[in-house]
Design a protein around this motif. Structure first.
Motif, PDB file in Angstrom:
ATOM      1  N   PRO A   1       0.538  -1.720   0.284  1.00  0.00           N
ATOM      2  CA  PRO A   1      -0.214  -0.144   0.052  1.00  0.00           C
ATOM      3  C   PRO A   1       1.138   1.397   0.123  1.00  0.00           C
ATOM      4  O   PRO A   1       2.002   1.325   0.624  1.00  0.00           O
ATOM      5  CB  PRO A   1      -0.788   0.029   1.276  1.00  0.00           C
ATOM      6  CG  PRO A   1      -0.142  -1.123   2.356  1.00  0.00           C
ATOM      7  CD  PRO A   1       1.268  -2.129   1.331  1.00  0.00           C
TER       8      PRO A   1
ATOM      9  N   ARG B   1       1.022   6.049  -0.700  1.00  0.00           N
ATOM     10  CA  ARG B   1      -0.260   7.036  -0.768  1.00  0.00           C
ATOM     11  C   ARG B   1       0.367   7.520  -2.022  1.00  0.00           C
ATOM     12  O   ARG B   1       1.121   8.311  -2.492  1.00  0.00           O
ATOM     13  CB  ARG B   1      -0.220   7.896   0.641  1.00  0.00           C
ATOM     14  CG  ARG B   1      -1.073   7.786   1.437  1.00  0.00           C
ATOM     15  CD  ARG B   1      -0.987   8.321   2.407  1.00  0.00           C
ATOM     16  NE  ARG B   1      -1.752   9.617   2.349  1.00  0.00           N
ATOM     17  CZ  ARG B   1      -3.680   8.975   1.906  1.00  0.00           C
ATOM     18  NH1 ARG B   1      -3.934   7.792   1.908  1.00  0.00           N
ATOM     19  NH2 ARG B   1      -4.210  10.169   1.753  1.00  0.00           N
TER      20      ARG B   1
ATOM     21  N   SER C   1      -4.727   6.750  -1.412  1.00  0.00           N
ATOM     22  CA  SER C   1      -4.372   5.325  -0.743  1.00  0.00           C
ATOM     23  C   SER C   1      -4.363   4.669  -1.850  1.00  0.00           C
ATOM     24  O   SER C   1      -5.839   4.179  -2.662  1.00  0.00           O
ATOM     25  CB  SER C   1      -4.974   4.738   0.631  1.00  0.00           C
ATOM     26  OG  SER C   1      -4.705   2.932   0.451  1.00  0.00           O
TER      27      SER C   1
ATOM     28  N   THR D   1      -2.549   0.799  -4.185  1.00  0.00           N
ATOM     29  CA  THR D   1      -2.149  -0.066  -4.066  1.00  0.00           C
ATOM     30  C   THR D   1      -0.827  -0.309  -5.488  1.00  0.00           C
ATOM     31  O   THR D   1      -0.879   0.317  -6.804  1.00  0.00           O
ATOM     32  CB  THR D   1      -2.194  -1.671  -4.050  1.00  0.00           C
ATOM     33  OG1 THR D   1      -3.168  -1.467  -5.597  1.00  0.00           O
ATOM     34  CG2 THR D   1      -2.992  -1.208  -2.991  1.00  0.00           C
TER      35      THR D   1
END
Length: 72
Positions: free
Chosen positions: A42, A44, A49, A51
């Motif tokens: 994950p 940002r 957010s 992946t």
């Protein structure tokens, strides 16, 4: 082993060409696995957010933006 810094928002990640990713405090980020077997973390990006798969993150860090239509 080669290492480079990947910057996203206000965070820095150390990306290694062996597939290991470390946060700004040098902690190893343990990836999860997609149903297709790809490892991801994950992250940002632009305040959202998301992946990021490890193989694409390594390519983008060491080579650059993935060209349109290219499969990594």
């Amino acid at each position: 082993m080669n290492k480079k810094i990947f910057k996203s928002d206000n965070k820095e990640y150390t990306v290694c060409d062996d597939g290991n990713i470390y946060d700004s405090e040098d902690n190893l980020i343990k990836p999860a696995e997609t149903n297709r077997g790809h490892l991801f973390i994950p992250i940002r990006i632009n305040g959202k957010s998301k992946t990021k798969t490890i193989h694409k993150l390594i390519f983008e860090t060491f080579v650059g933006k993935i060209p349109e239509g290219m499969v990594i």
